[in-house]
Design an enzyme around this catalytic site. Structure first.
Site, PDB file in Angstrom:
ATOM      1  N   ASP A 216     100.841 -22.458  77.826  1.00 12.36           N
ATOM      2  CA  ASP A 216      99.410 -22.348  78.080  1.00 12.36           C
ATOM      3  C   ASP A 216      98.780 -22.942  76.831  1.00 12.36           C
ATOM      4  O   ASP A 216      98.789 -22.310  75.770  1.00 12.36           O
ATOM      5  CB  ASP A 216      98.994 -20.885  78.250  1.00 12.36           C
ATOM      6  CG  ASP A 216      97.505 -20.765  78.545  1.00 12.36           C
ATOM      7  OD1 ASP A 216      96.741 -21.661  78.139  1.00 12.36           O
ATOM      8  OD2 ASP A 216      97.100 -19.782  79.184  1.00 12.36           O
ATOM      9  N   HIS A 217      98.281 -24.181  76.939  1.00  8.65           N
ATOM     10  CA  HIS A 217      97.910 -24.882  75.704  1.00  8.65           C
ATOM     11  C   HIS A 217      96.802 -24.175  74.936  1.00  8.65           C
ATOM     12  O   HIS A 217      96.644 -24.375  73.748  1.00  8.65           O
ATOM     13  CB  HIS A 217      97.570 -26.356  75.969  1.00  8.65           C
ATOM     14  CG  HIS A 217      96.253 -26.553  76.644  1.00  8.65           C
ATOM     15  ND1 HIS A 217      96.103 -26.514  78.000  1.00  8.65           N
ATOM     16  CD2 HIS A 217      95.021 -26.765  76.150  1.00  8.65           C
ATOM     17  CE1 HIS A 217      94.838 -26.704  78.311  1.00  8.65           C
ATOM     18  NE2 HIS A 217      94.154 -26.863  77.202  1.00  8.65           N
TER      19      HIS A 217
ATOM     20  N   HIS B 206      94.444 -19.329  81.190  1.00  9.11           N
ATOM     21  CA  HIS B 206      93.728 -19.395  79.910  1.00  9.11           C
ATOM     22  C   HIS B 206      92.836 -18.174  79.641  1.00  9.11           C
ATOM     23  O   HIS B 206      92.893 -17.570  78.585  1.00  9.11           O
ATOM     24  CB  HIS B 206      92.847 -20.648  79.846  1.00  9.11           C
ATOM     25  CG  HIS B 206      93.566 -21.918  80.158  1.00  9.11           C
ATOM     26  ND1 HIS B 206      94.839 -22.183  79.705  1.00  9.11           N
ATOM     27  CD2 HIS B 206      93.206 -23.008  80.872  1.00  9.11           C
ATOM     28  CE1 HIS B 206      95.216 -23.376  80.122  1.00  9.11           C
ATOM     29  NE2 HIS B 206      94.252 -23.890  80.849  1.00  9.11           N
TER      30      HIS B 206
END
Ligand SMILES: NC(=O)c1ccc[n+]([C@@H]2O[C@H](COP(=O)([O-])OP(=O)(O)OC[C@H]3O[C@@H](n4cnc5c(N)ncnc54)[C@H](OP(=O)(O)O)[C@@H]3O)[C@@H](O)[C@H]2O)c1
Length: 493
Positions: free
Chosen positions: A181-182, A244
């Site tokens: 999950d960047h 996110h």
């Protein structure tokens, strides 16, 4: 500079957008900063292309997207020598045999075993096929050295996430699976932990006694950017909230960890997701609002975008009201919202504190009264603002809200690294702290499941219901108004 064992990163799907825009620029910057081991190899795998085209393409990508441009010829040459390429279909068993030969050849040259990272930069439908292909030749079998990195989305609902997990487990163990999950690689997101747990100041007031409510916003100004086909199968809830925004909620809501050991941090985050009150199917309307942007004279609406159905009921906006049922947060609403084509790009957390228990100032002194706020800007602004009341200069006692600000770029001279740099370095070094464990992933799907079911089951009759460049549908304002709250579209003014 950290020393680590030799590493081989194999990227499946290297002809894609993600590799060119994010992965190769990140690896290149890691190499420049000497965060990669000297003995390093990146193998691109795709169903078409060759090494020369790959190198030209990646050079182009780096020149366009790297945070340091342009790349010097020397540094590029040194990096380009560490690239290799394999062509083949992902269901072709000989592809994995060739990959094994190449990996063994590199390890034989180095005289030691490398840490081996297999990065799935492909559509999710082929994650399982690739994982099986690797397993068939024994790659993945070394539980210490072999790791698989899986891009989002991890499933499209709870059931498909479980199925994908079962597929991956045929070759890898859970501690070898790195779900990206960047957002978790962003400096400003990681700093939430520093803010909360490296300071004595905030923790005593970080609870239901002092916090009135929390708002988490991830607003995008852009629309689909040509990804209509993908988005039609996803929507804002799955694309943004399930991963996110819920991950940010975890960082805000979690209990203090005993250490920064990967499992300890992930246990604390998983506890938050487990404590989020589940929404009953019949109650979805009270807790969730969906939206879809319409057209203006100058811009196309969602339903007119390429790859989108003319009567699509896919939401481009979602807002949720969640409660965390534990001692710390009982009764404190957490509002989450995300959307496309909103007024401005903004990822932000606002902690809104309770009003003072007794108002001693005369009414005219406190006309501009507002509650204290802690505003954590994640992107594009990278700052933390404490908003509080101060006395206005002058003979009389009048109050006005003022800001005390910490800005990343002013406080630190080094520019923030890209999230993918941080995440790739952690994978190469075998540290899973910043990656979602399967229990977190499943709990996040459980939270959104009733909303997803309700929205998929009842197509909206009011779409499109918000204008581009606005802050979303009216219903989202009502969601907060019912609790006496309003969205902070500009929390520091
Ligand atoms: N792009 C982003 O910023 C971003 C952000 C978050 C997550 N992701 C995730 O990252 C992954 C990759 O994204 P992307 O944007 O790079 O995707 P992409 O541009 O569509 O391409 C990915 C790669 O997969 C290959 N591919 C596509 N379908 C295939 C099939 N059926 N069999 C074999 N190969 C196939 C493509 O080959 P061809 O070039 O030959 O078609 C390409 O090499 C996806 O899971 C996506 O959800 C991407």
């Amino acid at each position: 500079v950290r020393k680590s064992q030799p590493a081989i990163v194999t990227i499946f799907g290297v002809t894609g957008d993600l590799t060119k825009r994010k992965l190769l620029p990140a690896l290149f910057n890691l190499a420049l900063d000497r965060h990669l081991p000297e003995q390093f190899l990146a193998i691109g795998v795709a169903r078409r292309g060759d090494l020369e085209t790959f190198r030209v393409d990646m050079r182009e990508g780096i020149d366009q997207f790297s945070r340091r441009v342009p790349a010097s010829q020397d540094s590029w040459n040194a990096f380009a020598n560490k690239l290799d390429y394999l062509v083949g279909g992902f269901s072709d068993p000989t592809l994995y045999e060739r990959l094994l030969v190449r990996i063994r050849q590199a390890e034989a040259e180095w005289g030691t075993k490398a840490s081996r990272v297999f990065y799935m930069a492909t559509p999710p439908e082929v994650f399982g096929t690739i994982s099986d292909g690797l397993g068939a030749v024994g790659l993945g079998g070394d539980h210490d050295c072999d790791r698989i990195v899986v891009e989002k989305p991890f499933g499209t609902d709870l059931q498909s996430a479980k199925e994908l997990q079962a597929q991956l487990l045929r070759t890898f163990q859970e501690n070898q699976i790195y779900r990206i999950d960047h957002y978790l690689g962003k400096e400003t997101v990681q700093n939430i932990l520093a803010l909360r747990f490296a300071n004595t100041l905030f923790e005593p007031i970080w609870n239901r006694r002092y916090v009135d409510h929390v708002q988490i916003t991830v607003a995008e100004a852009v629309g689909l950017e040509g990804r209509g086909g993908y988005y039609e199968g996803s929507g804002a809830l799955r694309d943004m909230i399930q991963n996110h925004l819920l991950q940010i909620l975890c960082l805000i809501g979690m209990e203090p960890p005993v250490s920064f050991d990967a499992d300890e941090v992930r246990n604390k985050k998983a506890e938050v997701l487990r404590a989020v009150r589940r929404i009953a199917l019949g109650e979805v309307r009270q807790y969730a609002v969906r939206g879809q942007y319409g057209a203006t004279r100058e811009t196309t609406g969602y339903r007119q975008e390429a790859g989108v159905q003319a009567d699509s009921s896919v939401e481009t906006y979602a807002a949720l009201k969640l409660f965390i049922d534990n001692w710390r947060w009982q009764g404190v609403p957490f509002y989450l919202r995300t959307g496309k084509k909103l007024a401005r790009r903004m990822s932000q957390v606002v902690i809104s504190f309770r009003p003072v228990p007794h108002q001693a100032f005369p009414p005219d002194a406190s006309e501009a009264f507002e509650e204290n706020r802690l505003v954590i800007d994640i992107q594009p602004d990278e700052r933390i603002t404490m908003r509080f009341l101060a006395k206005e200069p002058g003979a009389r006692m009048r109050l006005r809200a003022v800001n005390m600000e910490f800005c990343y770029d002013q406080a630190f001279s080094a520019p923030s690294r890209e999230a993918y740099e941080t995440l790739l370095q952690e994978v190469v070094e075998g540290n899973p702290t910043l990656f979602m464990r399967i229990d977190q992933q499943e709990a996040a799907w459980e939270i959104v499941a009733p909303i997803l079911e309700s929205w998929l089951g009842t197509p909206s009759t009011s779409f499109p219901n918000y204008a581009p460049e606005s802050w979303g549908p009216e219903g989202a304002d009502l969601l907060l108004a019912r609790e006496g709250h309003r969205w902070f579209n500009n929390a520091v003014a």
